[in-house]
Design a protein around this motif. Structure first.
Motif, mmCIF file in Angstrom:
data_model
loop_
_atom_site.group_PDB
_atom_site.id
_atom_site.type_symbol
_atom_site.label_atom_id
_atom_site.label_comp_id
_atom_site.label_asym_id
_atom_site.label_seq_id
_atom_site.Cartn_x
_atom_site.Cartn_y
_atom_site.Cartn_z
ATOM 1 N N GLN A 4 -19.071 -8.809 -25.406
ATOM 2 C CA GLN A 4 -18.671 -8.438 -26.762
ATOM 3 C C GLN A 4 -18.617 -9.627 -27.713
ATOM 4 O OE1 GLN A 4 -15.233 -5.889 -26.816
ATOM 5 N NE2 GLN A 4 -16.199 -4.370 -25.494
ATOM 6 N N LEU A 5 -18.558 -10.839 -27.194
ATOM 7 C CA LEU A 5 -18.526 -12.021 -28.060
ATOM 8 C C LEU A 5 -19.889 -12.287 -28.682
ATOM 9 C CD1 LEU A 5 -16.821 -14.368 -29.144
ATOM 10 C CD2 LEU A 5 -17.517 -15.711 -27.157
ATOM 11 N N THR A 6 -20.948 -12.218 -27.882
ATOM 12 C CA THR A 6 -22.298 -12.495 -28.384
ATOM 13 C C THR A 6 -23.083 -11.221 -28.704
ATOM 14 O OG1 THR A 6 -23.205 -12.514 -26.133
ATOM 15 C CG2 THR A 6 -22.430 -14.615 -27.031
ATOM 16 N N GLY A 7 -22.603 -10.078 -28.226
ATOM 17 C CA GLY A 7 -23.341 -8.837 -28.433
ATOM 18 C C GLY A 7 -24.563 -8.726 -27.556
ATOM 19 N N VAL A 8 -24.592 -9.464 -26.452
ATOM 20 C CA VAL A 8 -25.742 -9.446 -25.542
ATOM 21 C C VAL A 8 -25.474 -8.482 -24.395
ATOM 22 C CG1 VAL A 8 -27.101 -10.798 -23.898
ATOM 23 C CG2 VAL A 8 -26.524 -11.756 -26.128
ATOM 24 N N LEU A 9 -26.447 -7.617 -24.145
ATOM 25 C CA LEU A 9 -26.377 -6.665 -23.040
ATOM 26 C C LEU A 9 -27.101 -7.246 -21.834
ATOM 27 C CD1 LEU A 9 -25.725 -3.730 -22.069
ATOM 28 C CD2 LEU A 9 -28.019 -3.107 -22.897
ATOM 29 N N PHE A 10 -26.397 -7.333 -20.717
ATOM 30 C CA PHE A 10 -26.983 -7.830 -19.463
ATOM 31 C C PHE A 10 -27.216 -6.654 -18.519
ATOM 32 C CE2 PHE A 10 -24.541 -11.424 -21.126
ATOM 33 C CZ PHE A 10 -25.469 -12.464 -21.015
ATOM 34 N N TYR A 11 -28.274 -6.724 -17.728
ATOM 35 C CA TYR A 11 -28.536 -5.660 -16.769
ATOM 36 C C TYR A 11 -29.348 -6.193 -15.598
ATOM 37 C CZ TYR A 11 -32.213 -5.633 -20.329
ATOM 38 O OH TYR A 11 -33.150 -6.012 -21.262
ATOM 39 N N ALA A 12 -29.095 -5.575 -14.433
ATOM 40 C CA ALA A 12 -29.765 -5.978 -13.199
ATOM 41 C C ALA A 12 -31.097 -5.246 -13.065
ATOM 42 C CB ALA A 12 -28.876 -5.658 -12.003
ATOM 43 N N LEU A 13 -32.115 -5.962 -12.557
ATOM 44 C CA LEU A 13 -33.443 -5.386 -12.328
ATOM 45 C C LEU A 13 -33.786 -5.538 -10.845
ATOM 46 C CD1 LEU A 13 -35.341 -6.851 -15.434
ATOM 47 C CD2 LEU A 13 -34.286 -4.592 -15.213
ATOM 48 N N PRO A 14 -33.385 -4.590 -10.005
ATOM 49 C CA PRO A 14 -33.578 -4.729 -8.552
ATOM 50 C C PRO A 14 -35.034 -4.925 -8.137
ATOM 51 C CG PRO A 14 -32.068 -2.928 -9.050
ATOM 52 C CD PRO A 14 -32.652 -3.368 -10.347
ATOM 53 N N ASN A 15 -35.950 -4.194 -8.752
ATOM 54 C CA ASN A 15 -37.364 -4.306 -8.370
ATOM 55 C C ASN A 15 -37.941 -5.689 -8.639
ATOM 56 O OD1 ASN A 15 -38.538 -2.182 -7.026
ATOM 57 N ND2 ASN A 15 -39.049 -1.034 -8.859
ATOM 58 N N LEU A 16 -37.334 -6.407 -9.572
ATOM 59 C CA LEU A 16 -37.873 -7.700 -9.993
ATOM 60 C C LEU A 16 -37.027 -8.880 -9.523
ATOM 61 C CD1 LEU A 16 -38.863 -6.735 -13.671
ATOM 62 C CD2 LEU A 16 -40.315 -6.769 -11.627
ATOM 63 N N ASN A 17 -36.016 -8.617 -8.700
ATOM 64 C CA ASN A 17 -35.121 -9.692 -8.244
ATOM 65 C C ASN A 17 -34.589 -10.498 -9.428
ATOM 66 O OD1 ASN A 17 -35.736 -9.059 -5.511
ATOM 67 N ND2 ASN A 17 -37.586 -10.319 -5.642
#
Length: 476
Positions: free
Chosen positions: A328-341
């Motif tokens: 919420q500080l930077t407004g950046v959404l992080f997400y995991a990509l299992p197929n791509l390690n």
């Protein structure tokens, strides 16, 4: 004819004046844009171990098959002050505690034993109604409460036993007492329901809302702390994409058809509501909805909210996303990509959700094999758990190898030199349009698992550049 010649001359002069800009664009597009991949491994385990009252009690648990180290796998994480919480779902038998923590201040080893939370008693399976059965995700809110989403399914992979509908347990992190226990009503739990993810909207402590994603029978259950009640919401965007069910991780290939999975909340806006970003696991698409819609029980369950859900865009081929979290500080959404390690990101202030507007935070065929959870703590540190889940389910984990890792970095360091870098400003619109006109394309040249990504120039660029140089600099 004279008019045509003058127009041709004017266009040529304009192109000549733009040539330096075009050359700059060419240089920018040919220079590799890469992340620092500077997450560091904070903790790692070959196998998970627990803190027992004595060595004798530990060996007794092993001898009684209450503790089978090979059957214990970490799945979700959360950080609150000096404690890092880890969920350890009961996929198979021999998991003595399904929620535990480690002390961040105790840094004598990178493979610490875990302390059951809130106590050993809470994990006893001898009770008719066990307090904790098999939580997959937890969330600590800003009010000092730990929200635990418990599937209440023991032995997900083998000898399955269901202790009842999924439940929400809320603990007071100041004294670890159980504040509330909410069991989802039967009408909100379907035949194939499986709740594995939670997001908590804590703008007001006494008016907090929790959102639980059902991936098995796609739907969203909303819980109101103030009203102590929940309701279920349906939408087509919660369902998996039948074309995105193929997975290939390491040497393991499989198919999943999991629905609603990733849940991430933005910072509250001036009206007090936030945006919920979400995606099914077996999908490459990202979606969003305003929580004003979700928090209104009458409206949310009326079936009249279809158009309130927004399509953001696609992550691209093989980019099925798992857990997600929004800083919420930077407004950046992080997400995991299992197929791509890998772990990737997107800056929510960016109006476009495209492959180009997303950044790669970390990629590794060793340290990031099946990124299972992603969190940002109150000190703006990014935490990522990788657990080789595909080997645990379809093969085996080798006790002589490091199987589980928790990596971390400050958010600003993690996103540096990526499309999510908060110091990066978008190019002027005229340059973007010029790039489209000149048909700029990018092509990744790195192999899977490489820590760098390069780009090549389209042949059309080279041809256009040659013509411009000839027109502008050849003798008349």
């Amino acid at each position: 004819m004279l008019k045509l010649c003058l127009n041709t001359y004017a266009i040529t002069m304009m192109l000549c004046l733009l040539t330096p800009l075009i050359l700059l664009l060419l240089l920018l597009s040919s220079v590799p844009i890469q992340a620092n991949d500077n997450l560091r491994v904070a903790y790692e385990w070959k196998a998970i171990d627990f803190k027992y009252a004595s060595a004798e009690k530990r060996w007794m648990a092993i001898e009684n098959f209450e503790f089978k180290p090979s059957n214990v796998i970490p799945f979700g994480i959360e950080v609150y002050r000096t404690r890092l919480f880890v969920t350890l779902p009961r996929w198979r038998s021999g998991v003595p505690a399904s929620l535990a923590y480690l002390d961040l201040n105790a840094n004598s080893t990178k493979s610490p034993v875990l302390v059951p939370y809130p106590s050993w008693v809470a994990h006893s399976m001898n009770e008719l109604e066990p307090e904790l059965v098999s939580p997959f995700r937890v969330r600590a809110d800003r009010c000092g409460r730990l929200w635990v989403l418990d599937s209440r399914i023991d032995g997900v992979l083998l000898d399955t036993k269901v202790y009842g509908p999924a439940q929400l347990l809320v603990y007071d992190l100041h004294n670890d007492n159980l504040l509330r226990r909410h069991t989802f009503p039967l009408k909100q739990v379907k035949e194939n329901s499986f709740f594995a993810n939670i997001a908590v909207e804590d703008g007001e402590c006494e008016n907090t809302y929790a959102y639980a994603g059902d991936l098995g029978s796609p739907g969203l259950v909303v819980y109101s702390w103030r009203r102590d009640e929940s309701w279920r919401i349906h939408h087509n965007y919660f369902h998996p994409d039948p074309l995105a069910g193929n997975y290939s991780i390491g040497t393991v290939e499989f198919q999943w058809d999991d629905g609603l999975y990733g849940l991430a909340l933005s910072k509250a806006q001036s009206d007090g509501y936030a945006t919920l970003y979400f995606h099914p696991l077996s999908s490459t698409m990202e979606f969003a909805v305003n929580t004003m819609i979700l928090r209104n029980k009458t409206l949310a369950t009326s079936g009249k909210i279809y158009r309130e859900f927004k399509i953001l865009g696609s992550r691209g081929p093989n980019a099925q996303a798992g857990a997600s979290f929004l800083d919420q500080l930077t407004g950046v959404l992080f997400y995991a990509l299992p197929n791509l390690n890998a772990v990737a990101c997107w800056k929510t202030s960016n109006r476009a959700y495209t492959i180009k507007s997303q950044g790669r935070v970390y990629m590794s065929p060793v340290e990031m094999v099946f990124p299972s959870d992603v969190k940002v703590d109150d000190q703006d540190r990014l935490w990522v758990l990788s657990n080789r889940l595909q080997d645990f389910i379809y093969g085996e984990l080798f006790p002589t190898s490091v199987n589980f890792r928790i990596l971390t970095a400050h958010v600003k360091d993690a996103i540096e030199n990526t499309a999510c870098d908060i110091k990066t400003k978008p190019l002027p619109e005229i340059i973007n349009k010029l790039g489209d006109i000149l048909n700029t394309v990018t092509s990744p040249t790195g192999k899977t698992g490489s820590n760098s990504q390069g780009f090549v120039i389209n042949t059309n660029w080279s041809l256009i550049l040659a013509v411009l140089l000839f027109v502008c600099f050849s003798p008349t």
